[in-house]
Scaffold this active site. Structure first.
Site, PDB file in Angstrom:
ATOM      1  N   HIS A 121    -100.215  -9.592  -2.074  1.00  0.00           N
ATOM      2  CA  HIS A 121     -99.130 -10.097  -2.556  1.00  0.00           C
ATOM      3  C   HIS A 121     -98.548  -9.220  -3.759  1.00  0.00           C
ATOM      4  CE1 HIS A 121     -96.162 -12.573  -4.524  1.00  0.00           C
ATOM      5  NE2 HIS A 121     -96.993 -12.477  -5.687  1.00  0.00           N
ATOM      6  N   ASP A 134     -73.099  12.889  -2.928  1.00  0.00           N
ATOM      7  CA  ASP A 134     -74.267  12.379  -2.365  1.00  0.00           C
ATOM      8  C   ASP A 134     -75.227  12.696  -3.448  1.00  0.00           C
ATOM      9  OD1 ASP A 134     -76.592  11.912  -0.707  1.00  0.00           O
ATOM     10  OD2 ASP A 134     -75.089  12.047   1.045  1.00  0.00           O
ATOM     11  N   TRP A 153    -104.661  -6.245  -7.921  1.00  0.00           N
ATOM     12  CA  TRP A 153    -103.941  -5.109  -7.597  1.00  0.00           C
ATOM     13  C   TRP A 153    -104.340  -4.075  -8.630  1.00  0.00           C
ATOM     14  CZ3 TRP A 153     -99.645  -2.562 -10.291  1.00  0.00           C
ATOM     15  CH2 TRP A 153     -99.323  -2.927 -11.776  1.00  0.00           C
ATOM     16  N   SER A 169     -93.928   9.283  -2.588  1.00  0.00           N
ATOM     17  CA  SER A 169     -92.406   8.791  -2.288  1.00  0.00           C
ATOM     18  C   SER A 169     -91.592   8.276  -3.558  1.00  0.00           C
ATOM     19  CB  SER A 169     -92.759   7.418  -1.423  1.00  0.00           C
ATOM     20  OG  SER A 169     -91.413   6.510  -1.598  1.00  0.00           O
ATOM     21  N   SER A 170     -92.496   7.740  -4.673  1.00  0.00           N
ATOM     22  CA  SER A 170     -91.652   7.425  -5.787  1.00  0.00           C
ATOM     23  C   SER A 170     -91.453   8.809  -6.690  1.00  0.00           C
ATOM     24  CB  SER A 170     -92.695   6.794  -6.886  1.00  0.00           C
ATOM     25  OG  SER A 170     -92.924   5.415  -6.182  1.00  0.00           O
ATOM     26  N   HIS A 223     -98.523  -0.050 -17.522  1.00  0.00           N
ATOM     27  CA  HIS A 223     -97.812  -0.798 -18.089  1.00  0.00           C
ATOM     28  C   HIS A 223     -96.418   0.037 -18.019  1.00  0.00           C
ATOM     29  CE1 HIS A 223     -96.399  -3.686 -21.186  1.00  0.00           C
ATOM     30  NE2 HIS A 223     -95.511  -2.815 -21.617  1.00  0.00           N
ATOM     31  N   GLU A 269     -95.416   1.105 -15.668  1.00  0.00           N
ATOM     32  CA  GLU A 269     -95.069   0.579 -14.163  1.00  0.00           C
ATOM     33  C   GLU A 269     -94.173  -0.823 -14.251  1.00  0.00           C
ATOM     34  OE1 GLU A 269     -95.200   1.955 -11.162  1.00  0.00           O
ATOM     35  OE2 GLU A 269     -94.446  -0.120 -10.108  1.00  0.00           O
ATOM     36  N   TYR A 279     -92.380  -1.517 -16.467  1.00  0.00           N
ATOM     37  CA  TYR A 279     -91.035  -1.164 -16.931  1.00  0.00           C
ATOM     38  C   TYR A 279     -90.315  -0.489 -16.035  1.00  0.00           C
ATOM     39  CZ  TYR A 279     -92.491  -2.884 -21.415  1.00  0.00           C
ATOM     40  OH  TYR A 279     -93.107  -3.703 -22.504  1.00  0.00           O
ATOM     41  N   SER A 327     -76.535  -5.250 -17.428  1.00  0.00           N
ATOM     42  CA  SER A 327     -75.545  -4.555 -17.981  1.00  0.00           C
ATOM     43  C   SER A 327     -74.258  -4.101 -17.447  1.00  0.00           C
ATOM     44  CB  SER A 327     -76.058  -3.423 -18.857  1.00  0.00           C
ATOM     45  OG  SER A 327     -77.300  -3.703 -19.484  1.00  0.00           O
ATOM     46  N   HIS A 342    -103.000  -3.377 -24.356  1.00  0.00           N
ATOM     47  CA  HIS A 342    -103.133  -4.711 -24.733  1.00  0.00           C
ATOM     48  C   HIS A 342    -103.203  -5.554 -23.277  1.00  0.00           C
ATOM     49  CE1 HIS A 342     -98.231  -4.112 -23.645  1.00  0.00           C
ATOM     50  NE2 HIS A 342     -99.316  -4.615 -22.530  1.00  0.00           N
ATOM     51  N   HIS A 343    -103.723  -4.671 -22.144  1.00  0.00           N
ATOM     52  CA  HIS A 343    -104.021  -5.421 -20.961  1.00  0.00           C
ATOM     53  C   HIS A 343    -105.437  -5.490 -21.001  1.00  0.00           C
ATOM     54  CE1 HIS A 343    -100.101  -5.004 -18.876  1.00  0.00           C
ATOM     55  NE2 HIS A 343    -100.069  -4.081 -19.691  1.00  0.00           N
ATOM     56  N   THR A 395     -86.187  -4.964 -27.021  1.00  0.00           N
ATOM     57  CA  THR A 395     -85.649  -5.691 -26.233  1.00  0.00           C
ATOM     58  C   THR A 395     -84.589  -6.959 -26.733  1.00  0.00           C
ATOM     59  OG1 THR A 395     -88.014  -5.521 -25.339  1.00  0.00           O
ATOM     60  CG2 THR A 395     -86.833  -7.314 -24.289  1.00  0.00           C
ATOM     61  N   LYS A 410     -81.391  -5.897 -26.849  1.00  0.00           N
ATOM     62  CA  LYS A 410     -80.464  -5.936 -25.536  1.00  0.00           C
ATOM     63  C   LYS A 410     -80.179  -7.514 -25.370  1.00  0.00           C
ATOM     64  CE  LYS A 410     -82.445  -2.268 -22.455  1.00  0.00           C
ATOM     65  NZ  LYS A 410     -81.092  -1.834 -22.329  1.00  0.00           N
ATOM     66  N   ARG A 441    -107.154 -17.224 -13.499  1.00  0.00           N
ATOM     67  CA  ARG A 441    -106.238 -16.648 -12.306  1.00  0.00           C
ATOM     68  C   ARG A 441    -107.416 -16.178 -11.081  1.00  0.00           C
ATOM     69  NH1 ARG A 441    -104.055 -10.889 -14.530  1.00  0.00           N
ATOM     70  NH2 ARG A 441    -103.011 -10.937 -12.454  1.00  0.00           N
TER      71      ARG A 441
END
Lengths: 537, 289
Positions: free
Chosen positions: A80, A109, A145, A172-173, A256, A258, A260, A271, A305-306, A331, A334, A453
């Site tokens: 998932h 283009d 994941w 790809s990315s 991390h 990622e 973002y 915005s 922090h993870h 943040t 924003k 979890r």
């Protein structure tokens, strides 16, 4: 050589439209075609990933084992996440980037159209490899994941396929990101200076930089998993002098930034939409740009922090705690700017705006729980509970997903020339906005009470809120079929009302794309536009 | 020659990208099957690799033809250069992972395994009381058995000189190109390519010695893992760089490139210098320290 020349001379005689038939979509180099491919693929994967989420929520509807085996349950949580991150959210934003960046900066283009085509097909290849693991001996990866060793090394036949899928998705990315950077730096209309670019373009520029920096890191990490499993290396094996915690450091150095990658373009679309419906220029344009850059920079220095509970030196815990809390500042800038943009605006509440406002409110909530978990001492309580699940789903579903819906409603009339059904769309919004809170809000309570979890069963004390959450999940999941219906209906003609060139009142003051005809022609800005909208600045 | 989209060349109908995807996917799916012990895997790898090589040949020929027929203006050239620079940046990040791994294990995790300091590993002394923090190491489990670490001042030093020289010959060739001295261009490139392949050959000899005489393999604990992963990926990149340079050499001898229009040469040269700098990092951090 002669073939190339002949084809080229042929081109000069008549401005050609798209190729006929299915082949058009396979060999296209047109940014609008490729954007459409990305968006349709992402939409399909959104439902695939969503179906997996519903398997999870069905199993958790009641305590005890209901439908699936624990192994398959964990495969579902893993797949998932991977499908939603790499198959749905990221490709959807790349789809927006493909469609919108050339239109917003006045380019004919993308800078590298052939590579653009390859980025898309490599994505499909990667997702196919990933999906194939579901049908393999030993099942799909079930490690979450994050693919932590040593657990992930116990995966069956699926492991090398999952690893190579990551490699293809990375290719790809990276190619997509390189293309976006080259386009933004090299293809802007002459008067479009960097600080006059629409914020969506800015956020994608910064996101592309993040992608190029982090995807190779993830590729390196999974390559070490591959060699540890098949080629006798000891990177994550303490007996050989390695360290499984090393994997976590490398993964989160990727992971991390990622997350973002999924939120910065979200900020960009919000915005773009909010000023149009507040009928005001965006408040604090330059501070938005600097805040985006600051968030991107900070994302590289907060990864551990993870891993507060993994056993780090105390200095590490403190450093990562304080650095993480710093993110709240840009943040907050924003959130403040979006609010100030709406302040005293003559607002109307069309569906894109409704989704955007819901985003501002609910993302703030997700941000605050993030701040709670940044506190290392209290994170020992929340770590790997449903609290973290609630937190990141609040930052992804009512944020990224809502803004993707908002962007869809916002730009679809421009792309197709047809108006969507506003009544149905508002119904879709209210169903989603209410059910998403029924779905995720109770998970905060579950997490604080200690429900872990990635476990298919739970103690009976968690039963009530799990049931509520599952009910919310099914309402939310099935409401998205309404979105699918609205999108298809809009593409096929919508309400029958033909939209004007600017679609939304005075939108042409906000962006170049609204100065083009609706629907947008197959080729646009063959010559760069002379004037650019100035209302923002 | 202008495209319908004005000054910037926008190609239409790209057929190579889908070939690239099919080739790569077949190669990787084949490799995964091979790793799982499935006999058909290697066949699929070969098929995938063939498709991929044909794709590279076809796509690069197309690009070279378009470039030589003047379809790329300055703007297109800038896009290509940006793309190459950012691609090299992504490669730097890839190598950074393995350098980071080396740093982390040498400076942190091996110490923790040996209970040095009061970090997270202060209790692992109870698990492996006789393990001492030294480098190189194959860990408390003596994984892979006894081995001899690789010295710096034999072949590796020679290889350092070879790569540094090849960087000079590459720049010399570039000067030849800019000053329209075709023979200097070709000589310089040929020297670079030859030096590149000599480097690879020496590396192969070094690996041979490591495996057969020193007992040093990819399985020799964390030292063997980092040593072969870093030098192996670097060696692979040298091969790729040398192949690119060979193509550029071939094109130069056919009269391609002008002082104004020679993106392929520049890209190859940048890549070569990148590979060069990575080697310097390897020589210092893997071999010398």
């Amino acid at each position: 050589m002669s073939a190339v020349t002949a084809e080229h001379e042929h081109d000069e005689h008549h401005d050609h439209g798209p190729e006929k038939g299915l082949l058009r979509w396979i060999i296209t180099t047109n940014h609008k075609d490729i954007g459409t491919l990305y968006l349709l693929f992402a939409l399909a994967m959104f439902f695939v990933g969503g179906a997996m989420a519903l398997v999870i929520r069905a199993e958790l509807f009641e305590p005890g084992m209901q439908f699936v085996s624990p192994q398959f349950f964990n495969s579902m949580t893993t797949m998932h996440a991977l499908v939603m991150v790499f198959g749905a959210v990221m490709p959807a934003f790349v789809g927006f980037a493909n469609w919108q960046i050339p239109l917003m900066i006045g380019a004919p283009d993308m800078a590298l159209p052939r590579m653009n085509n390859m980025s898309f097909w490599m994505l499909v290849g990667g997702i196919l490899l990933l999906a194939s693991t579901l049908f393999m001996e030993g099942g799909a990866p079930a490690s979450g994941w994050t693919l932590y060793p040593p657990l992930v090394l116990q995966t069956g036949a699926a492991l090398p396929f999952a690893i190579f899928a990551v490699h293809m998705l990375g290719i790809s990315s990276i190619m997509g990101a390189i293309n976006i950077i080259a386009t933004i730096f090299n293809m802007r209309a002459p008067k479009m200076t960097l600080m006059k670019m629409p914020l969506f373009v800015w956020t994608w520029l910064i996101t592309a930089f993040l992608l190029i920096a982090i995807m190779p890191v993830f590729a390196g990490a999974v390559t070490m998993l591959l060699t540890d499993r098949f080629f006798d290396t000891s990177f994550f094996n303490a007996a050989g002098g390695g360290d499984p915690v090393l994997y976590q450091h490398i993964f989160w150095f990727f992971g991390h930034p990622e997350v973002y990658v999924m939120i910065l373009p979200t900020f960009g679309v919000a915005s773009t939409i909010i000023p149009v419906f507040a009928r005001k220029p965006l408040f604090g344009y330059s501070s938005m740009v600097y805040a985006t850059a600051a968030i991107a920079f900070l994302s590289f220095i907060v990864w551990a922090h993870h891993m507060f509970t993994v056993g780090m030196p105390i200095a590490g815990e403190l450093y990562f705690m304080y650095a993480t809390m710093l993110i709240a500042i840009p943040t907050g800038v924003k959130i403040f700017n979006w609010t100030a943009t709406m302040w005293q605006g003559s607002m109307t509440f069309e569906t894109p705006m409704l989704f955007s406002i819901a985003f501002v409110v609910l993302f703030t909530l997700g941000g605050f729980t993030g701040l709670m978990m940044a506190l290392a001492p209290v994170d020992f309580q929340y770590h790997d509970t449903y609290f973290i699940v609630a937190h990141f789903h609040y930052t992804l579903v009512p944020a990224s997903i809502f803004i993707l819906m908002a962007g869809g409603y916002f730009w679809l009339p421009k792309w197709t020339g047809n108006m969507y059904d506003e009544k149905l769309a508002k119904f879709h919004f209210w169903l989603s906005a209410i059910s998403v809170n029924i779905l995720f809000f109770p998970q905060h309570f579950l997490g604080l009470a200690g429900m872990p979890r990635r476990i298919p069963d739970y103690a009976v004390q968690f039963a009530d809120w799990n049931m509520v959450s599952s009910i919310g999940a099914f309402i939310f999941g099935f409401s998205q079929l309404l979105f699918l219906y609205i999108v298809i209906k809009t593409i096929k003609g919508g309400t029958g009302e033909k939209v004007s060139d600017e679609v939304w009142e005075d939108a042409h003051k906000h962006g170049l794309e609204w100065t083009l005809p609706s629907p947008v022609p197959y080729h646009t800005f063959a010559t760069p536009p002379e004037k650019i909208p100035t209302e923002h600045f | 020659m202008m495209s319908t989209q004005g000054a910037y060349y926008i190609p239409h109908k790209a057929t190579w990208p889908i070939a690239a995807t099919i080739g790569l996917m077949t190669l990787l799916a084949g490799f995964a099957n091979y790793l799982n012990g499935n006999a058909a895997g290697s066949t699929f790898m070969l098929i995938g690799l063939s498709i991929f090589i044909i794709m590279i040949g076809g796509w690069f020929t197309l690009q070279a033809t378009e470039s030589e027929t003047g379809m790329y203006n300055k703007g297109v050239g800038i896009s290509y250069r940006m793309a190459m620079m950012w691609f090299i940046f992504s490669e730097i990040m890839f190598f950074a992972v393995f350098f980071g791994t080396l740093w982390y294990t040498r400076n942190l995790s091996v110490d923790w395994l040996a209970s040095v300091g009061d970090g997270p590993g202060r209790s692992s002394g109870m698990l492996w009381p006789s393990f001492e923090s030294v480098w190189p190491t194959n860990g408390p489990g003596n994984v892979g058995g006894e081995y001899e670490p690789m010295g710096a001042f034999g072949l590796p030093l020679l290889n350092t000189l070879i790569l540094l020289t090849s960087g000079v010959t590459c720049t010399w060739a570039h000067h030849g190109l800019i000053e329209k001295n075709r023979s200097q261009l070709i000589k310089g490139l040929a020297a670079t390519v030859i030096l590149g392949f000599i480097f690879v050959a020496f590396q192969a000899i070094e690996y041979q010695e490591a495996y057969h005489e020193m007992g040093l393999t990819l399985g020799s604990g964390i030292y063997g893992s980092t040593f072969f992963m870093l030098t192996g990926f670097h060696g692979f990149h040298v091969c790729v760089g040398a192949i690119i340079l060979t193509v550029v050499l071939f094109r130069s001898s056919k009269g391609h490139f002008t002082p104004e229009n020679h993106f392929a040469f520049e890209a190859a040269a940048w890549y070569w210098h990148f590979v060069d700098v990575v080697w310097l990092g390897l020589f210092i951090f893997v071999y010398m320290m």
